[in-house]
Design an enzyme around this catalytic site. Structure first.
Site, PDB file in Angstrom:
ATOM      1  N   TYR A  53      -5.374  -5.221   7.891  1.00  0.00           N
ATOM      2  CA  TYR A  53      -4.019  -4.684   7.964  1.00  0.00           C
ATOM      3  C   TYR A  53      -3.660  -4.402   9.414  1.00  0.00           C
ATOM      4  O   TYR A  53      -3.891  -3.311   9.953  1.00  0.00           O
ATOM      5  CB  TYR A  53      -3.880  -3.429   7.104  1.00  0.00           C
ATOM      6  N   SER A 212       0.340  -4.430  -5.118  1.00  0.00           N
ATOM      7  CA  SER A 212       1.752  -4.821  -5.304  1.00  0.00           C
ATOM      8  C   SER A 212       2.212  -4.512  -6.728  1.00  0.00           C
ATOM      9  O   SER A 212       2.747  -5.371  -7.428  1.00  0.00           O
ATOM     10  CB  SER A 212       1.965  -6.300  -4.975  1.00  0.00           C
ATOM     11  N   LEU A 214       4.683  -2.996  -7.761  1.00  0.00           N
ATOM     12  CA  LEU A 214       6.137  -3.065  -7.917  1.00  0.00           C
ATOM     13  C   LEU A 214       6.672  -4.458  -7.646  1.00  0.00           C
ATOM     14  O   LEU A 214       7.878  -4.659  -7.555  1.00  0.00           O
ATOM     15  CB  LEU A 214       6.805  -2.049  -6.986  1.00  0.00           C
TER      16      LEU A 214
END
Length: 287
Positions: A53, A212, A214
Site C-alpha cells: 500500500y 472491497s 462496498l
C-alpha cells in the site's frame, strides 16, 4: 461495537481497510492519521494494511508506516488493536500511466518482505500476516512454506491467505495447520463469485474477511445491484453502505468486513454497520 473471534483475537467485525489512505489519490498524511485516529476512537480494533500500500514510484510500505504512526500517536489502548498486513505484491506504473500490482511470491522474497513489514509496523511479531495473492510463476505451496517459516520464526503469530480459491485454502491448511486463521477475499453485492470460499471457511472454522465490501471504487459496475440496499437503508434512515456491510456480517459469525475510507466521516459511518439489525424479511430481500 460488534466483536468476533478472528483466530486468537477478539476484535471488531467491522475493521478498517487502510489502503485508500496511502495509495494514489489519497488525501495526504495528516488526513490519513486523522482518519485512523477517528476510527480507533470510535471503537474499531482491527486495521488491515499491506506491504504494497503505497503510490507507485514513492516510498514503499507507506500504509504500514502510517498505521504504525497512527497507533504510536493514539491515546487509546494499543494492546486492544489487532493489525493485519499482507505480503507478495508490489506497485509500479504501467506503460499508459495506470497503477499496477506485480506479484512476487518467491519464498526468499516473501521472507524478506515479512521481516520488513514487522519493522515498518514497529513490532516484533505481526498479529496476522497474509499472502496477498498467488504468484503464478511460483508454486503456491512454496509461497505458503515461506509464510510458515515466518510464523515459525515468530515474525507473525498467525497467518492468512488472500484472493484464494478452495484448492489454495486446502494447500495452505495442509502446510500451516491451525496457524491458518483467515481468508481475505473480495465479496460484495457486485462480487458474489467467492461465495464458495465464504461457505468453505464457515465449514472449516476460518474467518472470512471481505475486502472491497462496498464494491470498490476503481472499476465501473452495475449500480442497480445496490437498489435493494438503498430501499432498506431508506426505511432505517441510514446510508446504503451501512446496509451492505450489515448484510455481509449477517451471513455468518465468521464474517468480517474491512471497508476503506478517504476521510473520517466515511469510516465512522461504516463502523455503525455492526449495530444495524436487519429483519429476516430484509435479509431475504437482499439475497
Amino acid at each position: 461495537m460488534l466483536h468476533r473471534n478472528l483466530g486468537p483475537y477478539d476484535t471488531t467485525a467491522v475493521g478498517h481497510g487502510e489502503m485508500p489512505l496511502t495509495i494514489e489519490n489519497n488525501r495526504g498524511h495528516d488526513v490519513g492519521i486523522e482518519t485512523l485516529h477517528a476510527s480507533l476512537d470510535a471503537g474499531c480494533r482491527h486495521i488491515d494494511t499491506a506491504w504494497a500500500y503505497y503510490t507507485p514510484g514513492e516510498e514503499e510500505q507507506a500504509g504500514e508506516k502510517l498505521t504504525r504512526e497512527a497507533l504510536e500517536t493514539w491515546k487509546g489502548p494499543r494492546e486492544e488493536v489487532t493489525v493485519a498486513t499482507k505480503i507478495g505484491l508490489r506497485r509500479v506504473w504501467g506503460e499508459h500511466g495506470e497503477p499496477l500490482w506485480p506479484r512476487d511470491g518467491k519464498p526468499e522474497h516473501l521472507i524478506k518482505y515479512g521481516k520488513q513489514s514487522a519493522m515498518a509496523l514497529g513490532v516484533d511479531t505481526i498479529d496476522l500476516l497474509y499472502l496477498h495473492r498467488h504468484d503464478p510463476e511460483v508454486p503456491y505451496n512454496e509461497s505458503i512454506e515461506a509464510l510458515k517459516q515466518l510464523v515459525d520464526e515468530g515474525v507473525a503469530r498467525v497467518a492468512g491467505v488472500s484472493n484464494a480459491s478452495i484448492e489454495q485454502i486446502d494447500i495452505a491448511r495442509g502446510i500451516l495447520g491451525d496457524k491458518l486463521v483467515a481468508v481475505q477475499n473480495q465479496y460484495s453485492p457486485i462480487h458474489l463469485d467467492t461465495q464458495d470460499t465464504l461457505d468453505y471457511c464457515a465449514k472449516l472454522g476460518l474467518a472470512f474477511v471481505c475486502w472491497s465490501p462496498l464494491g470498490g471504487y476503481r472499476h465501473p459496475y452495475d449500480e442497480s445491484k445496490f437498489d435493494p440496499f438503498r430501499e432498506v437503508a431508506a426505511a432505517h434512515g441510514v446510508s446504503y453502505q451501512q446496509v451492505v456491510l450489515a448484510w455481509e456480517l449477517a451471513k455468518d459469525d465468521h464474517m468480517f468486513v474491512i471497508p476503506g475510507a478517504h476521510r473520517p466521516e466515511t469510516i465512522l459511518d461504516s463502523l455503525k454497520a455492526g449495530e444495524l439489525e436487519l429483519s429476516d424479511e430484509e435479509l431475504a430481500k437482499l439475497g
